[in-house]
Write an enzyme that holds these catalytic residues in place. Structure first.
Site, PDB file in Angstrom:
ATOM      1  N   ILE A  45     -97.793  16.106 -14.987  1.00 25.38           N
ATOM      2  CA  ILE A  45     -97.216  14.700 -16.016  1.00 25.38           C
ATOM      3  C   ILE A  45     -97.600  15.754 -17.327  1.00 25.38           C
ATOM      4  O   ILE A  45     -98.338  16.903 -17.758  1.00 25.38           O
ATOM      5  CB  ILE A  45     -98.260  13.746 -15.941  1.00 25.38           C
ATOM      6  CG1 ILE A  45     -99.589  14.032 -16.185  1.00 25.38           C
ATOM      7  CG2 ILE A  45     -98.208  13.287 -14.933  1.00 25.38           C
ATOM      8  CD1 ILE A  45    -101.098  12.831 -16.037  1.00 25.38           C
ATOM      9  N   HIS A  54    -104.225  12.946  -9.501  1.00 26.33           N
ATOM     10  CA  HIS A  54    -105.850  13.940 -10.667  1.00 26.33           C
ATOM     11  C   HIS A  54    -106.244  12.305 -11.527  1.00 26.33           C
ATOM     12  O   HIS A  54    -107.695  12.049 -11.399  1.00 26.33           O
ATOM     13  CB  HIS A  54    -105.464  14.651 -11.170  1.00 26.33           C
ATOM     14  CG  HIS A  54    -106.724  15.406 -11.462  1.00 26.33           C
ATOM     15  ND1 HIS A  54    -106.952  15.528 -12.983  1.00 26.33           N
ATOM     16  CD2 HIS A  54    -106.936  16.202 -10.890  1.00 26.33           C
ATOM     17  CE1 HIS A  54    -108.180  15.798 -12.909  1.00 26.33           C
ATOM     18  NE2 HIS A  54    -108.235  16.904 -12.470  1.00 26.33           N
TER      19      HIS A  54
END
Length: 264
Positions: A86, A146
């Site tokens: 990301i 995550h």
């Protein structure tokens, strides 16, 4: 014509097996796509860099050290591909390290992280769905992302939506350090009367989080937390970077790299 550098930047890993299957495989694919470029690798995790040096005698550069080496090599163009999932803290921290070199290298271009567009979400969803075994009405798959306190964490609930929309409603995204949490997902699993759960990492590298936090023997691992809730649990420990289709997306991002000056 000047000299071009290919710089791959990853968070890093201290697990050699998964390094070869993921980070090294990504690097090899990118080197094949840009065969005339001088190759450099850097990690953003100083903790992993320190551990590799102390434990194994392996030296890995930081992004700034890699840029110094690129300058010393006489390159006047840099193509940089991140292996981050990301556009979060790690990505923008990397950009911060690279910006000072705009005065020393005429052209620095950046390939975006894995989830950077609607097309990326669709493509990654298709890739993930192809990895999941056929699910019966009492089966579900839970992916471990995550997560982050950065606003880019929104990519994970978005990915959850894509997976549910295209995967029949029994594929869930949860995160270690963000939203959705595993507790959020457990509530949905119980509401849908799920009995069997397949756990999979939604991370480029199947490292510490996947091996320990997801599939480990500690009572707090996701495997054991789900088992304690009465689910039969199976773990598929495979990093996204092991998938050729994911590596092809990174290569495509680098083919459409953005000038560092344009990234804010």
């Amino acid at each position: 014509m000047g000299k071009q550098a290919l710089l791959v930047i990853s968070f890093g890993t201290s697990y050699h097996d998964t390094y070869h299957k993921t980070i090294e495989a990504i690097c090899e694919d990118l080197r094949a796509a840009f065969p005339d470029s001088a190759f450099f690798l850097a990690y953003t995790s100083k903790m992993i860099i320190k551990k590799l040096k102390k434990r194994d005698g392996i030296s890995v550069m930081t992004p700034a050290e890699a840029m110094e080496a690129i300058v010393a090599a006489g390159c006047d163009e840099v193509l940089c591909q991140t292996t981050h999932v990301i556009n979060g803290h790690e990505f923008y921290g990397m950009l911060h390290e690279l910006r000072p070199y705009l005065d020393r290298i005429p052209s620095i271009k950046i390939g975006r992280p894995l989830l950077s567009s609607h097309e990326d979400f669709e493509a990654v969803t298709d890739i993930v769905l192809n990895q999941i075994p056929e699910l019966s009405p009492v089966d579900a798959a839970v992916l471990m992302g995550h997560g982050t306190e950065h606003h880019a964490n929104a990519a994970y609930p978005a990915m959850d939506y894509y997976l549910k929309a295209l995967g029949g409603g029994r594929i869930f995204m949860a995160t270690v350090e963000g939203y959705p949490t595993l507790d959020d997902v457990i509530a949905h699993l119980k509401a849908q009367h799920i009995r069997r759960v397949t756990l999979m990492p939604f991370m480029v590298v199947a490292g510490d989080h996947a091996l320990n936090d997801m599939a480990g023997d500690d009572p707090d691992s996701w495997k054991n937390r789900l088992s304690a809730e009465g689910f039969d649990v199976n773990c598929m420990v495979k990093g996204l970077g092991e998938l050729p289709e994911v590596r092809a997306l990174f290569a495509a991002h680098l083919q459409h790299a953005v000038d560092l000056k344009e990234l804010k």
